[in-house]
Scaffold this active site. Sequence first.
Site, short mmCIF file in Angstrom:
data_model
loop_
_atom_site.label_atom_id
_atom_site.label_comp_id
_atom_site.label_asym_id
_atom_site.label_seq_id
_atom_site.Cartn_x
_atom_site.Cartn_y
_atom_site.Cartn_z
N ASP A 190 0.86 -1.18 0.00
CA ASP A 190 0.00 0.00 0.00
C ASP A 190 0.90 1.24 0.00
OD1 ASP A 190 0.92 0.23 2.56
OD2 ASP A 190 -0.99 -0.15 3.53
N SER A 191 0.30 2.37 -0.24
CA SER A 191 1.10 3.57 -0.52
C SER A 191 1.39 4.42 0.71
CB SER A 191 0.36 4.45 -1.53
OG SER A 191 -0.85 4.91 -0.96
N GLY A 192 0.74 4.12 1.82
CA GLY A 192 0.77 5.01 2.97
C GLY A 192 -0.49 5.85 3.07
N GLY A 193 -1.32 5.79 2.02
CA GLY A 193 -2.54 6.59 2.02
C GLY A 193 -3.50 6.22 3.13
N PHE A 194 -3.56 4.94 3.48
CA PHE A 194 -4.49 4.54 4.54
C PHE A 194 -4.09 5.15 5.87
CE2 PHE A 194 -6.23 1.64 7.77
CZ PHE A 194 -7.57 1.74 7.45
N ASP B 288 -2.96 8.14 -2.09
CA ASP B 288 -4.28 8.76 -2.12
C ASP B 288 -4.72 9.09 -0.70
OD1 ASP B 288 -4.69 6.17 -1.17
OD2 ASP B 288 -6.72 6.07 -1.97
N GLN C 200 -11.86 6.49 -5.44
CA GLN C 200 -12.45 7.07 -4.23
C GLN C 200 -13.80 7.71 -4.57
OE1 GLN C 200 -11.55 6.56 -1.23
NE2 GLN C 200 -9.40 5.90 -1.34
N ASP D 160 -7.48 -7.97 0.58
CA ASP D 160 -6.52 -8.09 1.68
C ASP D 160 -7.22 -7.65 2.96
OD1 ASP D 160 -5.17 -5.40 3.00
OD2 ASP D 160 -6.13 -4.99 1.08
N CYS E 79 -5.70 -27.93 7.20
CA CYS E 79 -4.52 -27.20 7.66
C CYS E 79 -3.76 -27.99 8.72
CB CYS E 79 -4.90 -25.82 8.20
SG CYS E 79 -5.57 -25.81 9.89
N CYS F 130 -5.64 -28.21 12.13
CA CYS F 130 -6.79 -29.11 12.19
C CYS F 130 -6.40 -30.57 12.03
CB CYS F 130 -7.82 -28.71 11.13
SG CYS F 130 -8.66 -27.15 11.49
#
Length: 375
Positions: free
Chosen positions: A89-93, A143, A187, A264, A304, A307
């Site tokens: 991710d870009s850092g926008g979050f 963004d 957006q 994600d 898995c 389990c």
Amino acid sequence: MKFELDTTDGRARRGRLVFDRGIVETPAFMPVGTYGTVKGMTPEEVEATGAQIILGNTFHLWLRPGQEIMKLHGDLHDFMQWKGPILTDSGGFQVFSLGDIRKITEQGVHFRNPINGDPIFLDPEKSMEIQYDLGSDIVMIFDECTPYPADWDYAKRSMEMSLRWAKRSRDRFDSLGNKNALFGIIQGSVYEDLRDISVKGLVEIGFDGYAVGGLAVGEPKADMHRILEHVCPQIPADKPRYLMGVGKPEDLVEGVRRGIDMFDCVMPTRNARNGHLFVTDGVVKIRNAKHKSDTSPLDAECDCYTCRNYSRAYLHHLDRCNEILGARLNTIHNLRYYQRLMAGLRKAIEEGKLESFVTEFYQRQGRPVPPLNVD
């Protein structure tokens, strides 16, 4: 990166992302490795759950360990020893999630470093440079994730600035000579007319894929579904579609029904550490006393490591004793559950039986199937 679309079932799509580092079958779920690790897991363990691509966090890796340490190793793949593709991710979050310690301007975002309080600045150009040094196979534009609720005027200003930042991201990405993929982020909050403007503007700039951002931030599920139903048909069919930060198993199912290819979320790993485990029939809260003497596996239908080897009673014991192994075994299971869900969705699309799969998914959990408002 190349996107290959094999078949569709309604709006759902079955395809793959082809990278030099490997193939990602879609629809795909990407485990989150914020600091260069999927919490508690080795790369080999993550791969064993069926994950083919993971996510890293540009903002946090920039602050610690930093670009120079990363470059000493080569890139993020070399640093963490994950051999497959990585999306960052870009850092926008963080513009959204660290709202109390930031100031947004046209140029970029002024932050207080959450580690030591130092003033820092992040803009589209810097984000592209960091992601270039990380060696990201999929780079996300910088963004602003519009908060919810936001009135129409604020959402419009935010979306328009994100469009200008998208162009700056594209220009810096190209000037770096980055040969990997760059995704735009749509957006516009819950407003269909603003989403229309955002999609059109991003497509005019041109990206290798398109993410739907600004959802799963507190809006009602009906609004998320409505926006996906409205936006997905406008995204070029030959480009992958990514729903950011989503989500619960049912959110993945509903996203796939509406044409999303990539997801994600921290939910499977975070919930695992809190004893909240996803199973075929719903959710098991392993901390509850009723599991204290239960010798059955967590999910009889799951293949898995957890389990196949351990009982609910043992997982309950580890959780009550706060043992690290408990968090690890829980994480292995939840990640595998998500990958099994995605594999089931892919197979159902291939066979033209998606809605039958969806109906059974909800019936097993005793829940109604949400309406699908598409042509």
